[in-house]
Motif scaffolding. Structure first.
Motif, mmCIF file in Angstrom:
data_model
loop_
_atom_site.group_PDB
_atom_site.id
_atom_site.type_symbol
_atom_site.label_atom_id
_atom_site.label_comp_id
_atom_site.label_asym_id
_atom_site.label_seq_id
_atom_site.Cartn_x
_atom_site.Cartn_y
_atom_site.Cartn_z
ATOM 1 N N MET A 137 -58.891 -29.103 164.967
ATOM 2 C CA MET A 137 -58.864 -29.731 163.647
ATOM 3 C C MET A 137 -59.443 -31.144 163.762
ATOM 4 S SD MET A 137 -55.571 -30.492 161.227
ATOM 5 C CE MET A 137 -55.763 -31.417 159.698
ATOM 6 N N SER A 138 -60.510 -31.441 162.965
ATOM 7 C CA SER A 138 -61.169 -32.731 163.021
ATOM 8 C C SER A 138 -60.297 -33.791 162.350
ATOM 9 C CB SER A 138 -62.533 -32.668 162.338
ATOM 10 O OG SER A 138 -62.371 -32.305 160.977
ATOM 11 N N LEU A 139 -60.411 -35.011 162.862
ATOM 12 C CA LEU A 139 -59.625 -36.112 162.328
ATOM 13 C C LEU A 139 -60.276 -36.669 161.070
ATOM 14 C CD1 LEU A 139 -58.907 -37.976 165.696
ATOM 15 C CD2 LEU A 139 -57.328 -36.531 164.427
ATOM 16 N N ARG A 140 -59.464 -37.197 160.158
ATOM 17 C CA ARG A 140 -59.966 -37.868 158.970
ATOM 18 C C ARG A 140 -59.834 -39.376 159.189
ATOM 19 N NH1 ARG A 140 -60.665 -34.703 154.479
ATOM 20 N NH2 ARG A 140 -59.887 -32.564 154.617
ATOM 21 N N PHE A 141 -60.905 -40.091 158.958
ATOM 22 C CA PHE A 141 -60.929 -41.534 159.202
ATOM 23 C C PHE A 141 -61.047 -42.291 157.886
ATOM 24 C CE2 PHE A 141 -62.270 -39.680 163.175
ATOM 25 C CZ PHE A 141 -61.632 -40.465 164.134
ATOM 26 N N ALA A 142 -60.227 -43.311 157.739
ATOM 27 C CA ALA A 142 -60.284 -44.170 156.552
ATOM 28 C C ALA A 142 -60.954 -45.502 156.876
ATOM 29 C CB ALA A 142 -58.872 -44.422 156.017
ATOM 30 N N ARG A 143 -60.774 -45.970 158.131
ATOM 31 C CA ARG A 143 -61.354 -47.263 158.522
ATOM 32 C C ARG A 143 -62.541 -47.107 159.461
ATOM 33 N NH1 ARG A 143 -56.001 -47.875 159.435
ATOM 34 N NH2 ARG A 143 -56.313 -48.045 161.690
ATOM 35 N N LEU A 144 -62.366 -46.208 160.431
ATOM 36 C CA LEU A 144 -63.410 -46.058 161.460
ATOM 37 C C LEU A 144 -64.503 -45.105 160.969
ATOM 38 C CD1 LEU A 144 -63.985 -47.103 164.341
ATOM 39 C CD2 LEU A 144 -62.914 -45.037 165.212
ATOM 40 N N THR A 145 -65.137 -45.480 159.872
ATOM 41 C CA THR A 145 -66.202 -44.655 159.308
ATOM 42 C C THR A 145 -67.543 -45.122 159.854
ATOM 43 O OG1 THR A 145 -66.451 -46.132 157.419
ATOM 44 C CG2 THR A 145 -64.883 -44.300 157.192
ATOM 45 N N ARG A 146 -68.554 -44.295 159.727
ATOM 46 C CA ARG A 146 -69.877 -44.659 160.244
ATOM 47 C C ARG A 146 -70.437 -45.895 159.545
ATOM 48 N NH1 ARG A 146 -69.149 -39.346 160.913
ATOM 49 N NH2 ARG A 146 -69.795 -38.431 162.917
ATOM 50 N N PRO A 147 -70.321 -46.002 158.206
ATOM 51 C CA PRO A 147 -70.808 -47.240 157.556
ATOM 52 C C PRO A 147 -70.063 -48.479 158.058
ATOM 53 C CG PRO A 147 -70.539 -45.520 155.934
ATOM 54 C CD PRO A 147 -69.930 -45.007 157.195
ATOM 55 N N ALA A 148 -68.753 -48.334 158.283
ATOM 56 C CA ALA A 148 -67.976 -49.481 158.752
ATOM 57 C C ALA A 148 -68.398 -49.885 160.150
ATOM 58 C CB ALA A 148 -66.488 -49.150 158.731
ATOM 59 N N ILE A 149 -68.712 -48.910 160.987
ATOM 60 C CA ILE A 149 -69.152 -49.205 162.359
ATOM 61 C C ILE A 149 -70.491 -49.922 162.322
ATOM 62 C CG2 ILE A 149 -69.867 -48.186 164.554
ATOM 63 C CD1 ILE A 149 -67.827 -45.938 163.997
ATOM 64 N N ARG A 150 -71.407 -49.437 161.449
ATOM 65 C CA ARG A 150 -72.730 -50.067 161.353
ATOM 66 C C ARG A 150 -72.618 -51.498 160.840
ATOM 67 N NH1 ARG A 150 -74.359 -44.844 159.537
ATOM 68 N NH2 ARG A 150 -74.121 -45.491 157.345
ATOM 69 N N ALA A 151 -71.602 -51.763 160.028
ATOM 70 C CA ALA A 151 -71.455 -53.097 159.431
ATOM 71 C C ALA A 151 -70.704 -54.078 160.337
ATOM 72 C CB ALA A 151 -70.725 -52.975 158.087
ATOM 73 N N LEU A 152 -70.251 -53.624 161.506
ATOM 74 C CA LEU A 152 -69.497 -54.510 162.403
ATOM 75 C C LEU A 152 -70.334 -55.711 162.843
ATOM 76 C CD1 LEU A 152 -67.525 -52.194 164.861
ATOM 77 C CD2 LEU A 152 -66.557 -53.967 163.397
ATOM 78 N N ALA A 153 -69.745 -56.896 162.775
ATOM 79 C CA ALA A 153 -70.399 -58.102 163.294
ATOM 80 C C ALA A 153 -70.125 -58.207 164.793
ATOM 81 C CB ALA A 153 -69.854 -59.322 162.564
ATOM 82 N N ASN A 154 -70.894 -59.023 165.495
ATOM 83 C CA ASN A 154 -70.691 -59.210 166.935
ATOM 84 C C ASN A 154 -69.263 -59.691 167.208
ATOM 85 O OD1 ASN A 154 -73.309 -58.506 167.268
ATOM 86 N ND2 ASN A 154 -74.046 -60.499 167.972
ATOM 87 N N GLY A 155 -68.584 -59.024 168.134
ATOM 88 C CA GLY A 155 -67.211 -59.361 168.444
ATOM 89 C C GLY A 155 -66.195 -58.647 167.580
ATOM 90 N N GLY A 156 -66.652 -57.962 166.524
ATOM 91 C CA GLY A 156 -65.739 -57.237 165.649
ATOM 92 C C GLY A 156 -65.333 -55.905 166.242
ATOM 93 N N ARG A 157 -64.177 -55.410 165.840
ATOM 94 C CA ARG A 157 -63.696 -54.124 166.349
ATOM 95 C C ARG A 157 -62.863 -53.420 165.292
ATOM 96 N NH1 ARG A 157 -58.618 -54.253 169.336
ATOM 97 N NH2 ARG A 157 -59.581 -53.050 171.012
ATOM 98 N N ILE A 158 -62.908 -52.076 165.337
ATOM 99 C CA ILE A 158 -62.113 -51.243 164.442
ATOM 100 C C ILE A 158 -61.420 -50.192 165.299
ATOM 101 C CG2 ILE A 158 -62.103 -49.725 162.416
ATOM 102 C CD1 ILE A 158 -64.790 -50.905 161.620
ATOM 103 N N ALA A 159 -60.114 -49.979 165.050
ATOM 104 C CA ALA A 159 -59.346 -48.987 165.801
ATOM 105 C C ALA A 159 -58.649 -48.044 164.831
ATOM 106 C CB ALA A 159 -58.328 -49.668 166.696
ATOM 107 N N GLU A 160 -58.716 -46.749 165.134
ATOM 108 C CA GLU A 160 -58.039 -45.744 164.319
ATOM 109 C C GLU A 160 -57.912 -44.455 165.117
ATOM 110 O OE1 GLU A 160 -58.111 -43.982 159.739
ATOM 111 O OE2 GLU A 160 -59.898 -44.959 160.560
ATOM 112 N N HIS A 161 -56.717 -43.824 165.029
ATOM 113 C CA HIS A 161 -56.447 -42.568 165.746
ATOM 114 C C HIS A 161 -56.696 -42.689 167.247
ATOM 115 C CE1 HIS A 161 -55.739 -40.582 162.019
ATOM 116 N NE2 HIS A 161 -57.000 -40.621 161.600
#
Length: 398
Positions: free
Chosen positions: A1-25
């Motif tokens: 079963m694939s996970l559903r992501f609310a924060r760690l989405t592909r657009p959010a990853i592409r928009a990360l600034a240097n030093g930024g991080r996102i964690a989910e699941h």
């Protein structure tokens, strides 16, 4: 079963600034200073924390591969559960195993339980506590040895701690907690001979006098037994009055280090103990009953603080002269009295000849006494006078 992501989405990853991080699941995406994205995982599987770097975006790693890594880790954990003992749902952590191990030893009258419990609480559990018992590898054991050496622990001390670890893991395999293949190989470091401290007669007398004068009313009996028998600290505090045969002058020691034995005692010590028993509140109980009522065994286990106080009062180095020095002293006196090795082993309770031979250390007086036996008793001339032959030139000149 694939996970559903609310924060760690592909657009959010592409928009990360240097030093930024996102964690989910349990998946972490972090933008590095060079613009690359690093994926890592931080999850708990069967009580074991898994924190790994999966890879970088420049290497072709994506969030999907991090998901696959986590799923594989959980699959491996589930497959490991198939071999668990009945009634367990997760693998046993070392801290849990250590507690269960001590409980079993106490229930079965195991040996050296107090020492093992102390080693586990002070050193082994803090180091291995959250590690799965079946994941303690040979390399992990070497890491423990290095950590203890860095803490300035002696090799002899570390060897004793690792002996406890070895007994725990081998017992765990025997009880079905882990597979026999999961028991690590534990090598012992070579130990130096070390310096054996033994008290002379004047020091023994001073220690005995200080223990009699000490505020601890039981200390003098403890010291008298230690100096008069060479028994170990725990063996002395484990004595019950019915275990003393005053007629034969023997103390039965049921849980000695090398197995049960009968400890011979001198006549003077036997007389003192017999007099003490007549005054004891419970002549069928412990020789040293506990000072507080909430102890499990009902006996006093330690005289270390009182002994240090008496050693200092006797003018001795309290750091070097511990209760075990009384054992060294008793065995050394037997050696110097000319007792043979089997007799010494019978009195001291040593299991091997090699251990007794450590006490046959000699000082200058011993060496002088031994070399005196080589004296040939020649008090006359120290060399033969050489005369010249009659036909020699020296004889003719004369």
């Amino acid at each position: 079963m694939s996970l559903r992501f609310a924060r760690l989405t592909r657009p959010a990853i592409r928009a990360l600034a240097n030093g930024g991080r996102i964690a989910e699941h349990g998946i972490i995406a972090e933008r590095l200073s060079n613009g690359d994205v690093r994926y890592s995982v931080d999850v708990l599987c069967d009580g074991q924390r898994i924190h790994r770097v999966v890879g970088r975006e420049s290497e072709g790693v994506t969030r999907a591969q991090a998901e696959t890594y986590i799923e594989q880790a959980r699959t491996d954990a589930r497959s490991g559960r198939l071999n668990l003992p009945k009634g367990r749902k997760v693998q046993l952590l070392f801290a849990e195993a250590a507690d269960d191990y001590i409980t079993r030893l106490k229930d079965s009258a195991g040996k050296n339980v107090t020492r093992k419990e102390r080693q586990l609480a002070l050193h082994l559990k803090p180091h291995f506590g959250k590690t799965r018992l079946d994941k303690i590898t040979d390399f992990a054991v070497k890491g423990y040895r290095k950590a203890r050496r860095d803490a300035k622990a002696a090799d002899a001390t570390i060897n004793r701690e690792l002996a406890t670890l070895s007994h725990l893991t081998r017992s765990a395999a025997r009880w079905g907690w882990i597979k026999r293949d999961d028991v690590p190989t534990i090598d012992r470091a070579r130990e130096g001979q070390g310096r054996i401290i033994a008290l002379n007669q004047a020091q023994c007398d001073a220690l005995m006098a200080a223990s009699i004068a000490d505020q601890d009313g039981d200390l003098w009996i403890f010291v008298a037994i230690g100096l008069g028998t060479g028994m170990r600290h725990d063996e002395i505090t484990s004595i019950k009055w019915p275990q003393i045969d005053f007629a034969r002058r023997r103390i039965f020691v049921p849980l000695a280090k090398a197995g049960s034995r009968e400890q011979p005692i001198p006549a003077d010590l036997a007389a003192k103990l017999e007099a003490e028993r007549k005054q004891a509140a419970k002549p069928d109980g412990w020789l040293f009953p506990a000072k507080v009522k909430d102890t499990k065994e009902g006996r006093r286990k330690c005289f270390a603080a009182s002994f240090r106080r008496a050693a200092t009062a006797a003018g001795l180095d309290a750091k070097a002269v511990t209760p075990h020095v009384m054992r060294h002293t008793a065995v050394t006196r037997l050696v110097r009295a000319g007792a043979d090795i089997p007799t010494i082993m019978k009195v001291s309770g040593h299991k091997t000849v090699a251990m007794v031979l450590r006490y046959t250390h000699v000082d200058a007086a011993d060496i002088d006494a031994a070399t005196a036996a080589l004296d040939m008793g020649n008090s006359g001339a120290t060399h033969r006078e050489v005369t010249a032959p009659e036909n020699s030139s020296a004889a003719k000149a004369a």
